[in-house]
Design an enzyme around this catalytic site. Structure first.
Site, short mmCIF file in Angstrom:
data_model
loop_
_atom_site.label_atom_id
_atom_site.label_comp_id
_atom_site.label_asym_id
_atom_site.label_seq_id
_atom_site.Cartn_x
_atom_site.Cartn_y
_atom_site.Cartn_z
CB ALA A 188 31.22 36.45 38.93
CB VAL A 247 33.32 31.51 49.15
CG1 VAL A 247 32.68 31.70 50.51
CG2 VAL A 247 33.32 32.81 48.36
CD GLU A 277 17.76 23.63 27.81
OE1 GLU A 277 18.71 23.97 28.53
OE2 GLU A 277 17.05 24.44 27.18
CG ASN A 310 33.29 33.82 40.16
OD1 ASN A 310 32.26 33.36 40.65
ND2 ASN A 310 33.78 33.39 39.01
CE LYS A 311 34.61 27.07 43.15
NZ LYS A 311 33.84 25.84 43.05
CE LYS A 333 17.48 27.36 25.92
NZ LYS A 333 16.94 27.23 27.28
CE1 TYR A 382 23.07 33.52 32.66
CE2 TYR A 382 23.19 31.53 33.98
CZ TYR A 382 23.24 32.15 32.75
OH TYR A 382 23.47 31.42 31.62
CB ALA A 390 19.40 31.83 34.38
CD GLN A 391 12.05 34.08 33.43
OE1 GLN A 391 11.12 34.86 33.29
NE2 GLN A 391 11.93 32.82 33.12
P1 FAD Z 1 25.44 30.51 38.79
O1 FAD Z 1 25.04 31.24 37.56
O2 FAD Z 1 25.61 29.04 38.70
O3 FAD Z 1 26.77 31.18 39.33
C1 FAD Z 1 27.42 30.82 40.52
C2 FAD Z 1 28.83 31.38 40.47
O4 FAD Z 1 29.46 31.17 41.74
C3 FAD Z 1 29.73 30.72 39.43
O5 FAD Z 1 30.45 31.71 38.75
C4 FAD Z 1 30.67 29.85 40.28
O6 FAD Z 1 31.95 29.68 39.69
C5 FAD Z 1 30.77 30.66 41.55
N1 FAD Z 1 31.10 29.85 42.73
C6 FAD Z 1 30.51 28.71 43.15
N2 FAD Z 1 31.05 28.29 44.30
C7 FAD Z 1 32.02 29.18 44.62
C8 FAD Z 1 32.91 29.31 45.72
N3 FAD Z 1 32.92 28.43 46.72
N4 FAD Z 1 33.76 30.36 45.73
C9 FAD Z 1 33.76 31.27 44.73
N5 FAD Z 1 32.93 31.21 43.68
C10 FAD Z 1 32.06 30.18 43.62
N6 FAD Z 1 17.63 28.53 33.90
C11 FAD Z 1 16.81 29.29 33.14
O7 FAD Z 1 16.27 30.29 33.63
N7 FAD Z 1 16.60 29.00 31.82
C12 FAD Z 1 17.22 27.96 31.19
O8 FAD Z 1 17.01 27.73 30.00
C13 FAD Z 1 18.10 27.15 31.95
N8 FAD Z 1 18.78 26.14 31.37
C14 FAD Z 1 19.72 25.45 32.09
C15 FAD Z 1 20.48 24.48 31.42
C16 FAD Z 1 21.46 23.78 32.12
C17 FAD Z 1 22.31 22.77 31.39
C18 FAD Z 1 21.69 24.05 33.50
C19 FAD Z 1 22.77 23.29 34.26
C20 FAD Z 1 20.91 24.99 34.16
C21 FAD Z 1 19.93 25.70 33.47
N9 FAD Z 1 19.16 26.70 34.09
C22 FAD Z 1 18.29 27.46 33.35
C23 FAD Z 1 19.33 27.00 35.53
C24 FAD Z 1 20.28 28.18 35.71
O9 FAD Z 1 21.47 27.97 35.00
C25 FAD Z 1 20.60 28.43 37.18
O10 FAD Z 1 19.39 28.52 37.89
C26 FAD Z 1 21.42 29.72 37.33
O11 FAD Z 1 22.70 29.55 36.75
C27 FAD Z 1 21.56 30.14 38.78
O12 FAD Z 1 22.25 31.35 38.86
P2 FAD Z 1 23.17 31.71 40.12
O13 FAD Z 1 23.56 33.13 39.97
O14 FAD Z 1 22.49 31.27 41.36
O15 FAD Z 1 24.43 30.75 39.98
#
Ligand code: FAD
Length: 405
Positions: A11, A81, A170, A37-38, A379, A13, A318-319
């Site tokens: 859960a 998971v 950052e 989700n965890k 931002k 982005y 995240a985008q």
């Molecule tokens: P996430 O948003 O990380 O979500 C993954 C989810 O899965 C979490 O809720 C986690 O708890 C859950 N999860 C993980 N493993 C398990 C499991 N085994 N079982 C159950 N649940 C689990 N990107 C940008 O676009 N712009 C920015 O300005 C930017 N700044 C950043 C700043 C920082 C400090 C960091 C660390 C990253 C930044 N990023 C940025 C990158 C961005 O945060 C990631 O690319 C984005 O979060 C990826 O989204 P996601 O949905 O793949 O995973």
């Protein structure tokens, strides 16, 4: 007739956006939707550098998943998971299992340590709410302890950040705002504090416009950061790291706080489940399905999408994760309705803004370079937009950033 079951893992982005879009697109009679989700909360990964430095409380970066899902349509399971059994279409969880007809894997990434010895044991990461809380507490503890000891340990006031990419820069922006506060609170001489940024690549923020990179470097240097560029971390040891420039002999930087912010790989569940992957990331088809598995989608940091212009993977952001979520929701709705035409994912780059602390940033937005207060304003707009896309105006009012100027 049995309703198909859609299971979304993660859960963050990508996963949460897929869920909230699907709950609008799909009727209760068409399919069952399960979100796993965890934790029972979603966190803004892109804000974790603030919680880690202690400039924003960790409760500000998270919200209850149940506040944004429609519980009459989505069954939320709080569990971890462990593995995916693709042949039996089953997800193994720590406390049970769940079967699926359609699966969305959106489990995010994990730190990539490139096999560097000692990093896993001795370095902190900026990866989730737990790690952010731990790092913030650890830094504060070093300052609180410094004056308690008869023999002063200056290594407590030395902080090393490994990686001058987005996350590292950052975090440094926030840290350089937090350090003067900590010095004031714990009667520590600011001049005793050492902050290093160690980067193996020949430049800070690779891929960013050089003029903006210069702005970021000079801003952070002014605030006390020493950049060691073209310098690789060879090993992390208790109380410091060994670094080397090129082929030169490694030398030690003493520090009680080493933060590793230099790389992301896909979630370990991917490789454990036998998906073909590069650094844990699966090269997905244009419709975001896994080659050979017509009912499995992977999005976000565990997916790999090639930027055709330069023939290299897009960096995980995240985008991208959110834009993929929009496409996956539509594609699953189409499959549920037995339509075979699926939408193709094309990344629409709206720009990038890298924060340098509370009121400073650099960025390129709609092709225009911006710095300072203007970039910092953008931002916060971007941060609020992510809240809006998942949780609507209510979530922006609850968790948004309104100190825009
Ligand atoms: P996430 O948003 O990380 O979500 C993954 C989810 O899965 C979490 O809720 C986690 O708890 C859950 N999860 C993980 N493993 C398990 C499991 N085994 N079982 C159950 N649940 C689990 N990107 C940008 O676009 N712009 C920015 O300005 C930017 N700044 C950043 C700043 C920082 C400090 C960091 C660390 C990253 C930044 N990023 C940025 C990158 C961005 O945060 C990631 O690319 C984005 O979060 C990826 O989204 P996601 O949905 O793949 O995973």
């Amino acid at each position: 007739m049995r309703k198909p079951k859609i299971v979304i893992l993660g859960a963050g982005y990508g996963g949460l956006l897929t869920t909230v879009r699907l709950q609008k697109l799909i009727g209760v009679n068409e399919a069952d939707i399960v979100l796993v989700n965890k934790n029972d909360y979603h966190y803004e990964t892109t804000w974790l550098h603030e919680a880690s430095a202690g400039t924003l409380h960790h409760d500000k970066v998270r919200y209850d998943i149940r506040d944004v899902i429609d519980r009459s349509k989505v069954d939320f399971v709080q569990d971890t998971v462990v593995e995916i059994n693709k042949d039996e279409k089953k997800v193994i969880l720590e406390k049970g299992e769940v079967d699926y007809d359609y699966l969305v894997i959106a489990l995010g990434g994990e730190p990539e340590t490139f096999g560097i010895k000692g990093l896993k044991e001795y370095a902190f990461g900026i990866t989730n709410v737990n790690s952010a809380r731990q790092l913030r507490e650890h830094i504060e503890y070093q300052f609180a302890t410094y004056n308690m000891e008869e023999e002063k340990n200056d290594n407590r006031l030395s902080i090393v950040v490994g990686g001058a990419g987005f996350t590292g820069i950052e975090f440094l922006g926030e840290l350089t705002n937090r350090i003067p506060e900590l010095c004031h609170e714990y009667d520590v001489d600011f001049h005793k504090v050492k902050i290093y940024c160690v980067e193996a690549a020949p430049t800070v923020l690779p891929g960013f416009d050089p003029e903006l990179v210069n702005y970021a470097v000079s801003t952070l240097e002014r605030k006390g950061v020493e950049f060691l560029i073209g310098t690789a971390i060879k090993e992390a040891v208790p109380g410091g790291i060994l670094v080397a420039k090129g082929d030169a002999e490694p030398y030690e930087i003493k520090s009680e706080t080493v933060v590793w912010a230099a790389g992301v790989r896909g979630n370990s569940v991917i490789e454990k489940s036998g998906f073909e992957a590069m650094r844990g990331r699966v090269k997905v088809q244009p419709d975001l399905r896994v080659p050979g598995f017509d009912n499995v989608f992977i999005i976000g940091d565990s997916s790999l999408v090639i930027n055709e212009e330069i023939n290299r993977p897009y960096p995980p952001t995240a985008q991208i994760a959110m834009q993929q979520g929009e496409v996956v929701a539509k594609n699953i709705a189409a499959l549920v309705r037995n339509k075979s035409e699926l939408e193709t994912f094309t990344f629409d780059n709206k720009g990038t803004v890298c924060s340098l602390g509370e009121d400073d940033a650099i960025g390129v937005v709609f092709g225009k370079k911006i710095t300072g207060g203007k970039a910092s304003f953008m931002k916060k707009v971007v941060d609020n937009r992510a809240l809006y896309m998942i949780g609507g105006a209510g979530m922006v009012l609850k968790k948004g950033k309104f100190n825009l100027f």
